[in-house]
Write an enzyme that holds these catalytic residues in place. Structure first.
Site, PDB file in Angstrom:
ATOM      1  N   ASP A 141       1.250 -41.155  43.463  1.00 24.51           N
ATOM      2  CA  ASP A 141       0.425 -42.365  43.504  1.00 24.51           C
ATOM      3  C   ASP A 141       0.695 -43.169  44.773  1.00 24.51           C
ATOM      4  O   ASP A 141      -0.228 -43.712  45.392  1.00 24.51           O
ATOM      5  CB  ASP A 141       0.698 -43.243  42.282  1.00 24.51           C
ATOM      6  N   GLU A 167      -7.084 -36.237  44.729  1.00 18.62           N
ATOM      7  CA  GLU A 167      -6.588 -36.487  46.093  1.00 18.62           C
ATOM      8  C   GLU A 167      -7.707 -36.441  47.119  1.00 18.62           C
ATOM      9  O   GLU A 167      -7.463 -36.249  48.308  1.00 18.62           O
ATOM     10  CB  GLU A 167      -5.514 -35.455  46.458  1.00 18.62           C
TER      11      GLU A 167
END
Length: 255
Positions: A141, A167
């Site tokens: 994260d 992503e």
């Protein structure tokens, strides 16, 4: 209520500003919403003394103004709630970037431009699964947040960057002759390791892009985004950490 037929002798009197006409008599009436004063009406210099009957006579006006103030507050609250809901619906919570839904909606603004060409690109973090596996999702994260920050910092205010999911990020660049190039974006991500709670993590991205010409069709955005995805696939296949372009005007199919 302030009823002062001798204003100068009233305990709350503080005089009048310079140049203000003299107050011979004054009646101040509060405008209230649910018992809370939200405003005042001031009347002055009646020929005769003000009385409580005057205040009673004006009470319907005060009630109406109170209702208008209340309606205004309700409208402000409604508008704020709508803005908040829209922000939540269009924003990725982790990166604070627009989400995929917002990206697709805002693409229309780029297609609405009649002359200037622009580019659609898909940016994907290389080997992101290995980052999660090696360091944990918390570090993953943190990497996503830093990549999002570097992308948005490198772009101009009228360009667009959004988190498409996982992503993957989507980018639209206006007038690509003057915009920061996608190669600059790639180098910006790779230039410095991302400092995370578990230490420095080296991060690179692969980018696939397609140029959208001035002779464009608004309903082609899905095709153009697919071209960018295909270019991204090629960048991954050729070794990652690179930019690859796909030109829709030169292609006849998606192979």
């Amino acid at each position: 209520m302030v009823l002062a037929n001798r204003p100068r002798h009233h305990h709350a009197s503080r005089g009048t500003p310079s140049g203000h006409p003299p107050l011979l008599r004054f009646l101040g009436l509060p405008i209230k919403i649910g018992g809370e004063t939200v405003g005042m009406i001031g009347l002055a210099n009646k020929a005769e003394d003000y009385t409580e009957e005057d205040a009673l006579f004006l009470q319907p006006l005060l009630d109406t103004l109170g209702a208008l103030f209340y309606a205004l507050e309700v409208e402000k609250s409604r508008h704020y709630a709508e803005q908040k809901l829209r922000y939540l619906a269009e924003t990725d919570v982790l990166t604070r970037l627009p989400n995929r839904r917002a990206f697709i909606e805002r693409i229309a603004e780029f297609y609405a431009q009649e002359s200037a060409p622009f580019s659609i690109a898909v940016v994907d973090i290389d080997y992101f699964k290995l980052v999660n596996d090696q360091y944990g999702h918390q570090v993953g994260d943190e990497v996503l947040q830093e990549v999002a920050f570097r992308l948005s910092s490198a772009l101009r205010s009228d360009d667009l960057v959004a988190r498409m999911g996982g992503e993957e990020f989507g980018v639209c660049l206006y007038d690509t002759q003057d915009a920061p190039t996608l190669e600059v974006l790639r180098k910006t991500i790779a230039a410095e390791p991302v400092l995370t709670s578990e230490g420095a993590v080296n991060v690179t991205v692969s980018i696939g892009a397609c140029q959208v010409s001035s002779q464009r069709c608004a309903d082609r955005w899905e095709d153009d985004l697919r071209y960018a995805d295909l270019a991204l696939y090629r960048a991954k296949k050729e070794g990652r950490n690179r930019v690859r372009w796909h030109m829709p005007s030169m292609a006849t199919n998606f192979t």
